[in-house]
Design a protein around this motif. Structure first.
Motif, short mmCIF file in Angstrom:
data_model
loop_
_atom_site.label_atom_id
_atom_site.label_comp_id
_atom_site.label_asym_id
_atom_site.label_seq_id
_atom_site.Cartn_x
_atom_site.Cartn_y
_atom_site.Cartn_z
N SER A 83 0.97 -1.24 0.03
CA SER A 83 0.07 0.03 -0.01
C SER A 83 0.81 1.14 0.00
O SER A 83 2.03 1.00 0.52
N PRO A 84 0.30 2.36 -0.44
CA PRO A 84 1.12 3.58 -0.38
C PRO A 84 1.63 3.95 1.33
O PRO A 84 2.57 4.27 1.35
N LYS A 85 0.77 3.70 2.08
CA LYS A 85 1.09 3.91 3.46
C LYS A 85 2.40 3.07 4.01
O LYS A 85 3.42 3.64 4.55
N GLU A 86 2.31 1.64 3.45
CA GLU A 86 3.30 1.11 3.85
C GLU A 86 4.64 1.31 3.19
O GLU A 86 5.74 1.37 3.71
N ALA A 87 4.49 1.76 2.06
CA ALA A 87 5.64 2.17 1.20
C ALA A 87 6.56 3.46 1.83
O ALA A 87 7.69 3.52 2.07
N TYR A 88 5.53 4.43 2.29
CA TYR A 88 6.05 5.58 2.96
C TYR A 88 6.72 5.18 4.24
O TYR A 88 7.78 5.70 4.42
N VAL A 89 5.98 4.49 5.03
CA VAL A 89 6.67 4.11 6.41
C VAL A 89 8.04 3.34 6.00
O VAL A 89 8.96 3.82 6.89
N TRP A 90 8.16 2.51 5.28
CA TRP A 90 9.47 1.97 5.09
C TRP A 90 10.29 2.88 4.47
O TRP A 90 11.52 2.81 4.79
N ALA A 91 10.04 3.68 3.45
CA ALA A 91 11.00 4.45 2.91
C ALA A 91 11.43 5.44 3.94
O ALA A 91 12.76 5.70 3.92
N GLN A 92 10.51 6.19 4.75
CA GLN A 92 10.92 7.10 5.83
C GLN A 92 11.79 6.57 6.88
O GLN A 92 12.72 6.89 7.29
N GLY A 93 11.41 5.24 7.19
CA GLY A 93 11.85 4.67 8.37
C GLY A 93 13.63 4.35 8.08
O GLY A 93 14.27 4.48 8.55
N LEU A 94 13.59 3.90 6.91
CA LEU A 94 14.92 3.61 6.25
C LEU A 94 15.90 4.88 6.01
O LEU A 94 17.18 4.80 6.50
N LYS A 95 15.28 5.84 5.70
CA LYS A 95 16.08 7.15 5.57
C LYS A 95 16.42 7.55 6.98
O LYS A 95 17.61 8.04 7.24
N ILE A 96 15.49 7.43 7.84
CA ILE A 96 15.95 7.92 9.35
C ILE A 96 17.16 7.09 9.76
O ILE A 96 17.83 7.39 10.51
N LEU A 97 16.91 5.81 9.58
CA LEU A 97 17.96 4.90 10.26
C LEU A 97 19.26 5.07 9.33
O LEU A 97 20.61 5.14 9.83
N SER A 98 19.34 5.29 8.11
CA SER A 98 20.54 5.61 7.44
C SER A 98 21.20 6.87 7.89
O SER A 98 22.33 6.97 7.99
N ASP A 99 20.48 7.98 8.04
CA ASP A 99 20.86 9.20 8.46
C ASP A 99 21.38 9.13 10.02
O ASP A 99 22.79 9.54 10.00
N ALA A 100 20.88 8.11 10.73
CA ALA A 100 21.56 7.96 12.12
C ALA A 100 22.74 6.99 12.11
O ALA A 100 23.87 7.65 12.65
N ALA A 101 22.82 6.16 10.86
CA ALA A 101 24.11 5.54 10.76
C ALA A 101 25.09 6.39 10.47
O ALA A 101 26.37 6.29 10.84
N LYS A 102 24.93 6.99 9.60
CA LYS A 102 25.98 8.09 8.99
C LYS A 102 26.13 8.96 9.93
O LYS A 102 27.55 9.52 9.91
N PHE A 103 25.32 9.40 10.68
CA PHE A 103 25.91 10.45 11.89
C PHE A 103 26.87 9.74 12.86
O PHE A 103 27.72 10.51 13.17
N LYS A 104 26.34 8.48 13.21
CA LYS A 104 27.50 7.82 14.18
C LYS A 104 28.91 7.53 13.59
O LYS A 104 29.85 7.76 14.06
N LEU A 105 28.88 7.29 12.14
CA LEU A 105 30.25 7.21 11.61
C LEU A 105 31.05 8.55 11.41
O LEU A 105 32.19 8.40 11.59
N ASN A 106 30.32 9.54 11.37
CA ASN A 106 31.06 10.85 11.30
C ASN A 106 31.40 11.62 12.71
O ASN A 106 32.13 12.49 12.74
N LYS A 107 30.98 10.79 13.80
CA LYS A 107 31.55 11.28 15.18
C LYS A 107 32.74 11.10 15.40
O LYS A 107 33.20 9.95 15.12
#
Length: 107
Positions: A83-107
């Motif tokens: 569904s569109p909602k499921e796609a949105y939740v996955w895409a946004q969740g992956l973006k948040i996790l990816s950004d957090a992982a990159k932030f940890k790498l840059n510390k």
């Protein structure tokens, strides 16, 4: 639903218990090749930006698809959710996790 070079196939995706990988089961790949390290996600293309949508004439796919671009060689994982909602939740969740992982790498 996962789209690839050889057509589409149904896959169930999940996060690893430690939230470090997006994983799926594949009878053709070993577990190392059936996962995407979250820290290697470069971009997530949603909807009309997604390569799945560009290739498809199916209007329903436009709101339920996204492409995960990852790794040094910019591999692509094309996914269509239920569904569109499921796609949105996955895409946004992956973006948040990816950004957090990159932030940890840059510390």
């Amino acid at each position: 639903l996962k789209y690839g070079r050889y057509g589409s196939g149904y896959r169930t995706f999940r996060l690893s218990d430690d939230h470090q990988y997006l994983i799926w089961f594949s009878s053709k790949k070993d577990s190392e090749n059936a996962r995407v390290p979250i820290k290697e996600i470069v971009e997530i293309k949603i909807g009309k930006e997604s390569d799945v949508v560009k290739k498809s004439k199916d209007e329903e796919i436009h709101e339920t698809s996204f492409t995960v671009v990852y790794g040094k060689d910019l591999k692509q994982l094309n996914v269509t959710a239920k569904s569109p909602k499921e796609a949105y939740v996955w895409a946004q969740g992956l973006k948040i996790l990816s950004d957090a992982a990159k932030f940890k790498l840059n510390k």
